[in-house]
Write an enzyme that holds these catalytic residues in place. Structure first.
Site, PDB file in Angstrom:
ATOM      1  N   ALA A 193     -42.669 -24.991  -6.973  1.00 41.97           N
ATOM      2  CA  ALA A 193     -43.745 -24.625  -7.905  1.00 41.97           C
ATOM      3  C   ALA A 193     -43.086 -24.493  -9.266  1.00 41.97           C
ATOM      4  CB  ALA A 193     -44.406 -23.328  -7.484  1.00 41.97           C
ATOM      5  N   ASN A 241     -50.051 -36.029  -3.847  1.00 39.67           N
ATOM      6  CA  ASN A 241     -49.284 -34.954  -4.450  1.00 39.67           C
ATOM      7  C   ASN A 241     -48.700 -34.108  -3.302  1.00 39.67           C
ATOM      8  OD1 ASN A 241     -48.333 -32.979  -6.343  1.00 39.67           O
ATOM      9  ND2 ASN A 241     -49.978 -33.607  -7.712  1.00 39.67           N
ATOM     10  N   CYS A 293     -52.111 -31.022  -9.001  1.00 37.99           N
ATOM     11  CA  CYS A 293     -50.985 -30.102  -8.917  1.00 37.99           C
ATOM     12  C   CYS A 293     -51.432 -28.852  -8.157  1.00 37.99           C
ATOM     13  CB  CYS A 293     -50.472 -29.708 -10.300  1.00 37.99           C
ATOM     14  SG  CYS A 293     -49.141 -28.493 -10.178  1.00 37.99           S
TER      15      CYS A 293
END
Lengths: 328, 242
Positions: free
Chosen positions: A70, A198, A132
């Site tokens: 992250a 992703n 994301c």
């Protein structure tokens, strides 16, 4: 001579490998390094409207069966990014390797604004990061979570790029009930190509402290454990949008993985965490393995394997005369 | 505890804390790692932050931490018995070729941390080890007394304000040695400006350098690109570059 070059939109990639966004940032020197290592195209790190420091550390860990990250979309903001991209573009153009810029934003309109700024650097293509998984607290549900918001963002970016000739690649998320539905929405709104997938949201704890290890609490899973999820998404997307080029990304670590991705329906193959697992030489190694496999199977052109899983088997798998199972 | 390496942050106890100067402490931890001088670890305080530190020693794991920000301030409040979470070792450290018999170890500010460990490994291997320790002013000097206890090692101190040792920078201390030809390898850690100056000196005198570049390590595993330096990812290709 085995051909592994790929036509993708209006470009010919010397190899099918595309450096995934977020790997090695946006600096010209590192993108050039990826290009020299054998990438057919490289994707820069996503940038948004303004500078972001990203999340504090730990922001990326190897949890034993994959990576969890992250980073939090750390970037210098679109204007500064455009300068980096312009530099990178110059370096890469001399190598004949296309540059894919990547953008994110908080609203569909803002995606259009960022696209316009980044377009000034004249990237060859623009990837739209609507998936994301790590900025939920600031931006809410990723746009890739439903077809309507996917279409809205895609349309805004397409509109912003009218007249630039820059094609739009929409990057999709794996954690949706039907990725095919999202893919169709993006394509109907004008996406020229898709990138799937992703990272997959995940979270790990340190039981000594009882705390999540990532400062952001959750992150995105990557590495070879992601491959079956990516293959399923690519397979479904190709089935839903058979003429749309796909950058198949997720867990590709070997040449065989890359071939699998092409057979599932990908046009090109994204490479990310493999650079951690096999080091910076990963791309050369994956390329060498792919060529060795093709040669061993006397396949002259990688393109002949595309979406094979959707069609007849390449090699005879049943004894002559045996009943042939119905096509799936 | 003895570990080869730690992929995930792992809780280890602080065994001992030493005050080095007015703003620097050395933390000795109850852990051993399979590492060599110049490599680094990430130290995590849960729900706070994680920062990279050069190893001062791997057996036991020892870190030098200067109080320069919120993380180091919190570390400085720790007591022996408190825990810190470690992962690593990461990166490429110093690798002194057997042919280098006259080595100069150059540390600026808290850059001395990995060099003290390197010095101890070089005592038996190299014929001549010179340590050059630099700081802006005398009170900022670190580990000078530790280096002084090492046998057969020449320690040279340089302060920019002439409060200790030579007046000037580490490069001013190194240049005469290069002139004399008594250095066949430069090993250094410190601020970028100092390293760039050493690189230039090394080139001028044809002496190879191994320089440990400081950067904010984000992923620590070579993929995010945050620590880029001249085409290298410092957390993986470095921090020591040849």
């Amino acid at each position: 001579m085995t051909n592994i070059s790929i036509d993708f939109l209006n470009f010919t990639f010397a190899t099918p490998f595309v450096l995934a966004s977020g790997i090695w940032g946006t600096t010209a020197s590192l993108l050039e390094r990826a290009a020299r290592a054998g990438c057919g195209a490289v994707t820069a790190k996503s940038c948004g409207p303004g500078p972001r420091a990203g999340h504090v550390n730990p922001s990326c860990v190897d949890w034993g069966h994959g990576l969890l990250n992250a980073i939090g979309l750390a970037n210098p903001g679109a204007a500064a990014e455009a300068e980096l991209l312009a530099n990178a573009k110059t370096q890469l153009a001399s190598l004949g390797v296309p540059l894919i810029a990547s953008i994110f934003a908080g609203t569909a309109e803002e995606f259009g604004v960022v696209a316009r700024i980044v377009a000034q650097a004249k990237p060859d293509m623009l990837e739209v990061n609507i998936s994301c998984p790590n900025v939920h607290s600031e931006f809410g549900e990723p746009f890739a979570g439903n077809p309507t918001s996917t279409a809205e963002v895609t349309a805004q970016v397409k509109q912003a790029l009218v007249g630039t000739g820059i094609p739009v690649i929409v990057k999709l998320a794996p954690n949706v009930p039907s990725v095919a539905r999202i893919a169709r929405a993006a394509v109907e709104a004008g996406a020229d190509a898709l990138c799937a997938i992703n990272t997959m949201p995940g979270l790990i704890l340190d039981i000594e402290s009882g705390q999540t290890i990532l400062a952001n609490r959750s992150g995105g899973l990557s590495g070879s454990m992601l491959k079956p999820i990516a293959l399923k998404c690519v397979y479904d997307i190709h089935k839903a949008c058979p003429t749309t080029p796909i950058i198949g990304t997720g867990g590709v670590t070997t040449g065989q993985d890359a071939i699998e991705m092409i057979m599932a329906g990908a046009t090109t193959v994204g490479i990310g965490s493999a650079i951690y697992y096999r080091g910076p030489a990963a791309i050369q190694q994956i390329k060498a393995e792919m060529i060795a496999w093709l040669e061993a199977h006397q396949i002259a052109d990688l393109n002949s394997l595309r979406s094979l899983a959707h069609h007849e088997p390449l090699f005879s798998t049943v004894p002559t005369g045996a009943p042939v199972p119905a096509a799936h | 505890m003895k570990y080869q390496s730690l992929a995930l942050p792992t809780a280890v106890k602080i065994a001992e804390i030493r005050q080095d100067n007015y703003r620097t402490k050395t933390f000795v931890l109850e852990a051993q790692l399979d590492a060599y001088p110049g490599q680094f670890v990430m130290a995590w305080l849960p729900r706070f932050d994680e920062k990279p530190f050069s190893l001062v020693n791997a057996n036991p794991v020892t870190l030098m931490i200067t109080n320069v920000g919120p993380f180091s301030r919190l570390m400085h409040e720790k007591q022996p018995g408190d825990r810190v979470w470690l992962r690593g070792p990461f990166g490429q450290g110093f690798q002194v070729p057997a042919a280098h018999k006259k080595v100069a170890l150059v540390g600026g500010g808290y850059g001395v941390a990995p060099l003290y460990w390197l010095a101890r490994t070089q005592i038996d291997q190299a014929a001549q080890v010179t340590a050059i320790i630099g700081a802006r002013t005398a009170v900022d000097l670190l580990y000078a007394e530790h280096f002084a206890t090492l046998p057969e090692l020449v320690t040279c101190i340089a302060t920019e304000d002439n409060t200790a040792g030579l007046s000037g920078r580490v490069t001013d201390a190194l240049r005469p040695l290069l002139e004399e030809g008594v250095v066949d390898g430069i090993y250094a850690c410190g601020p970028h400006g100092m390293l760039a100056a050493l690189q230039k000196l090394g080139q001028q005198y044809g002496v190879p350098c191994q320089l440990s570049w400081e950067a904010y390590m984000r992923c620590g595993i070579g993929i995010c690109g945050a620590c880029e330096h001249e085409g290298h990812v410092l957390c993986l290709d470095g921090p020591v570059l040849k």
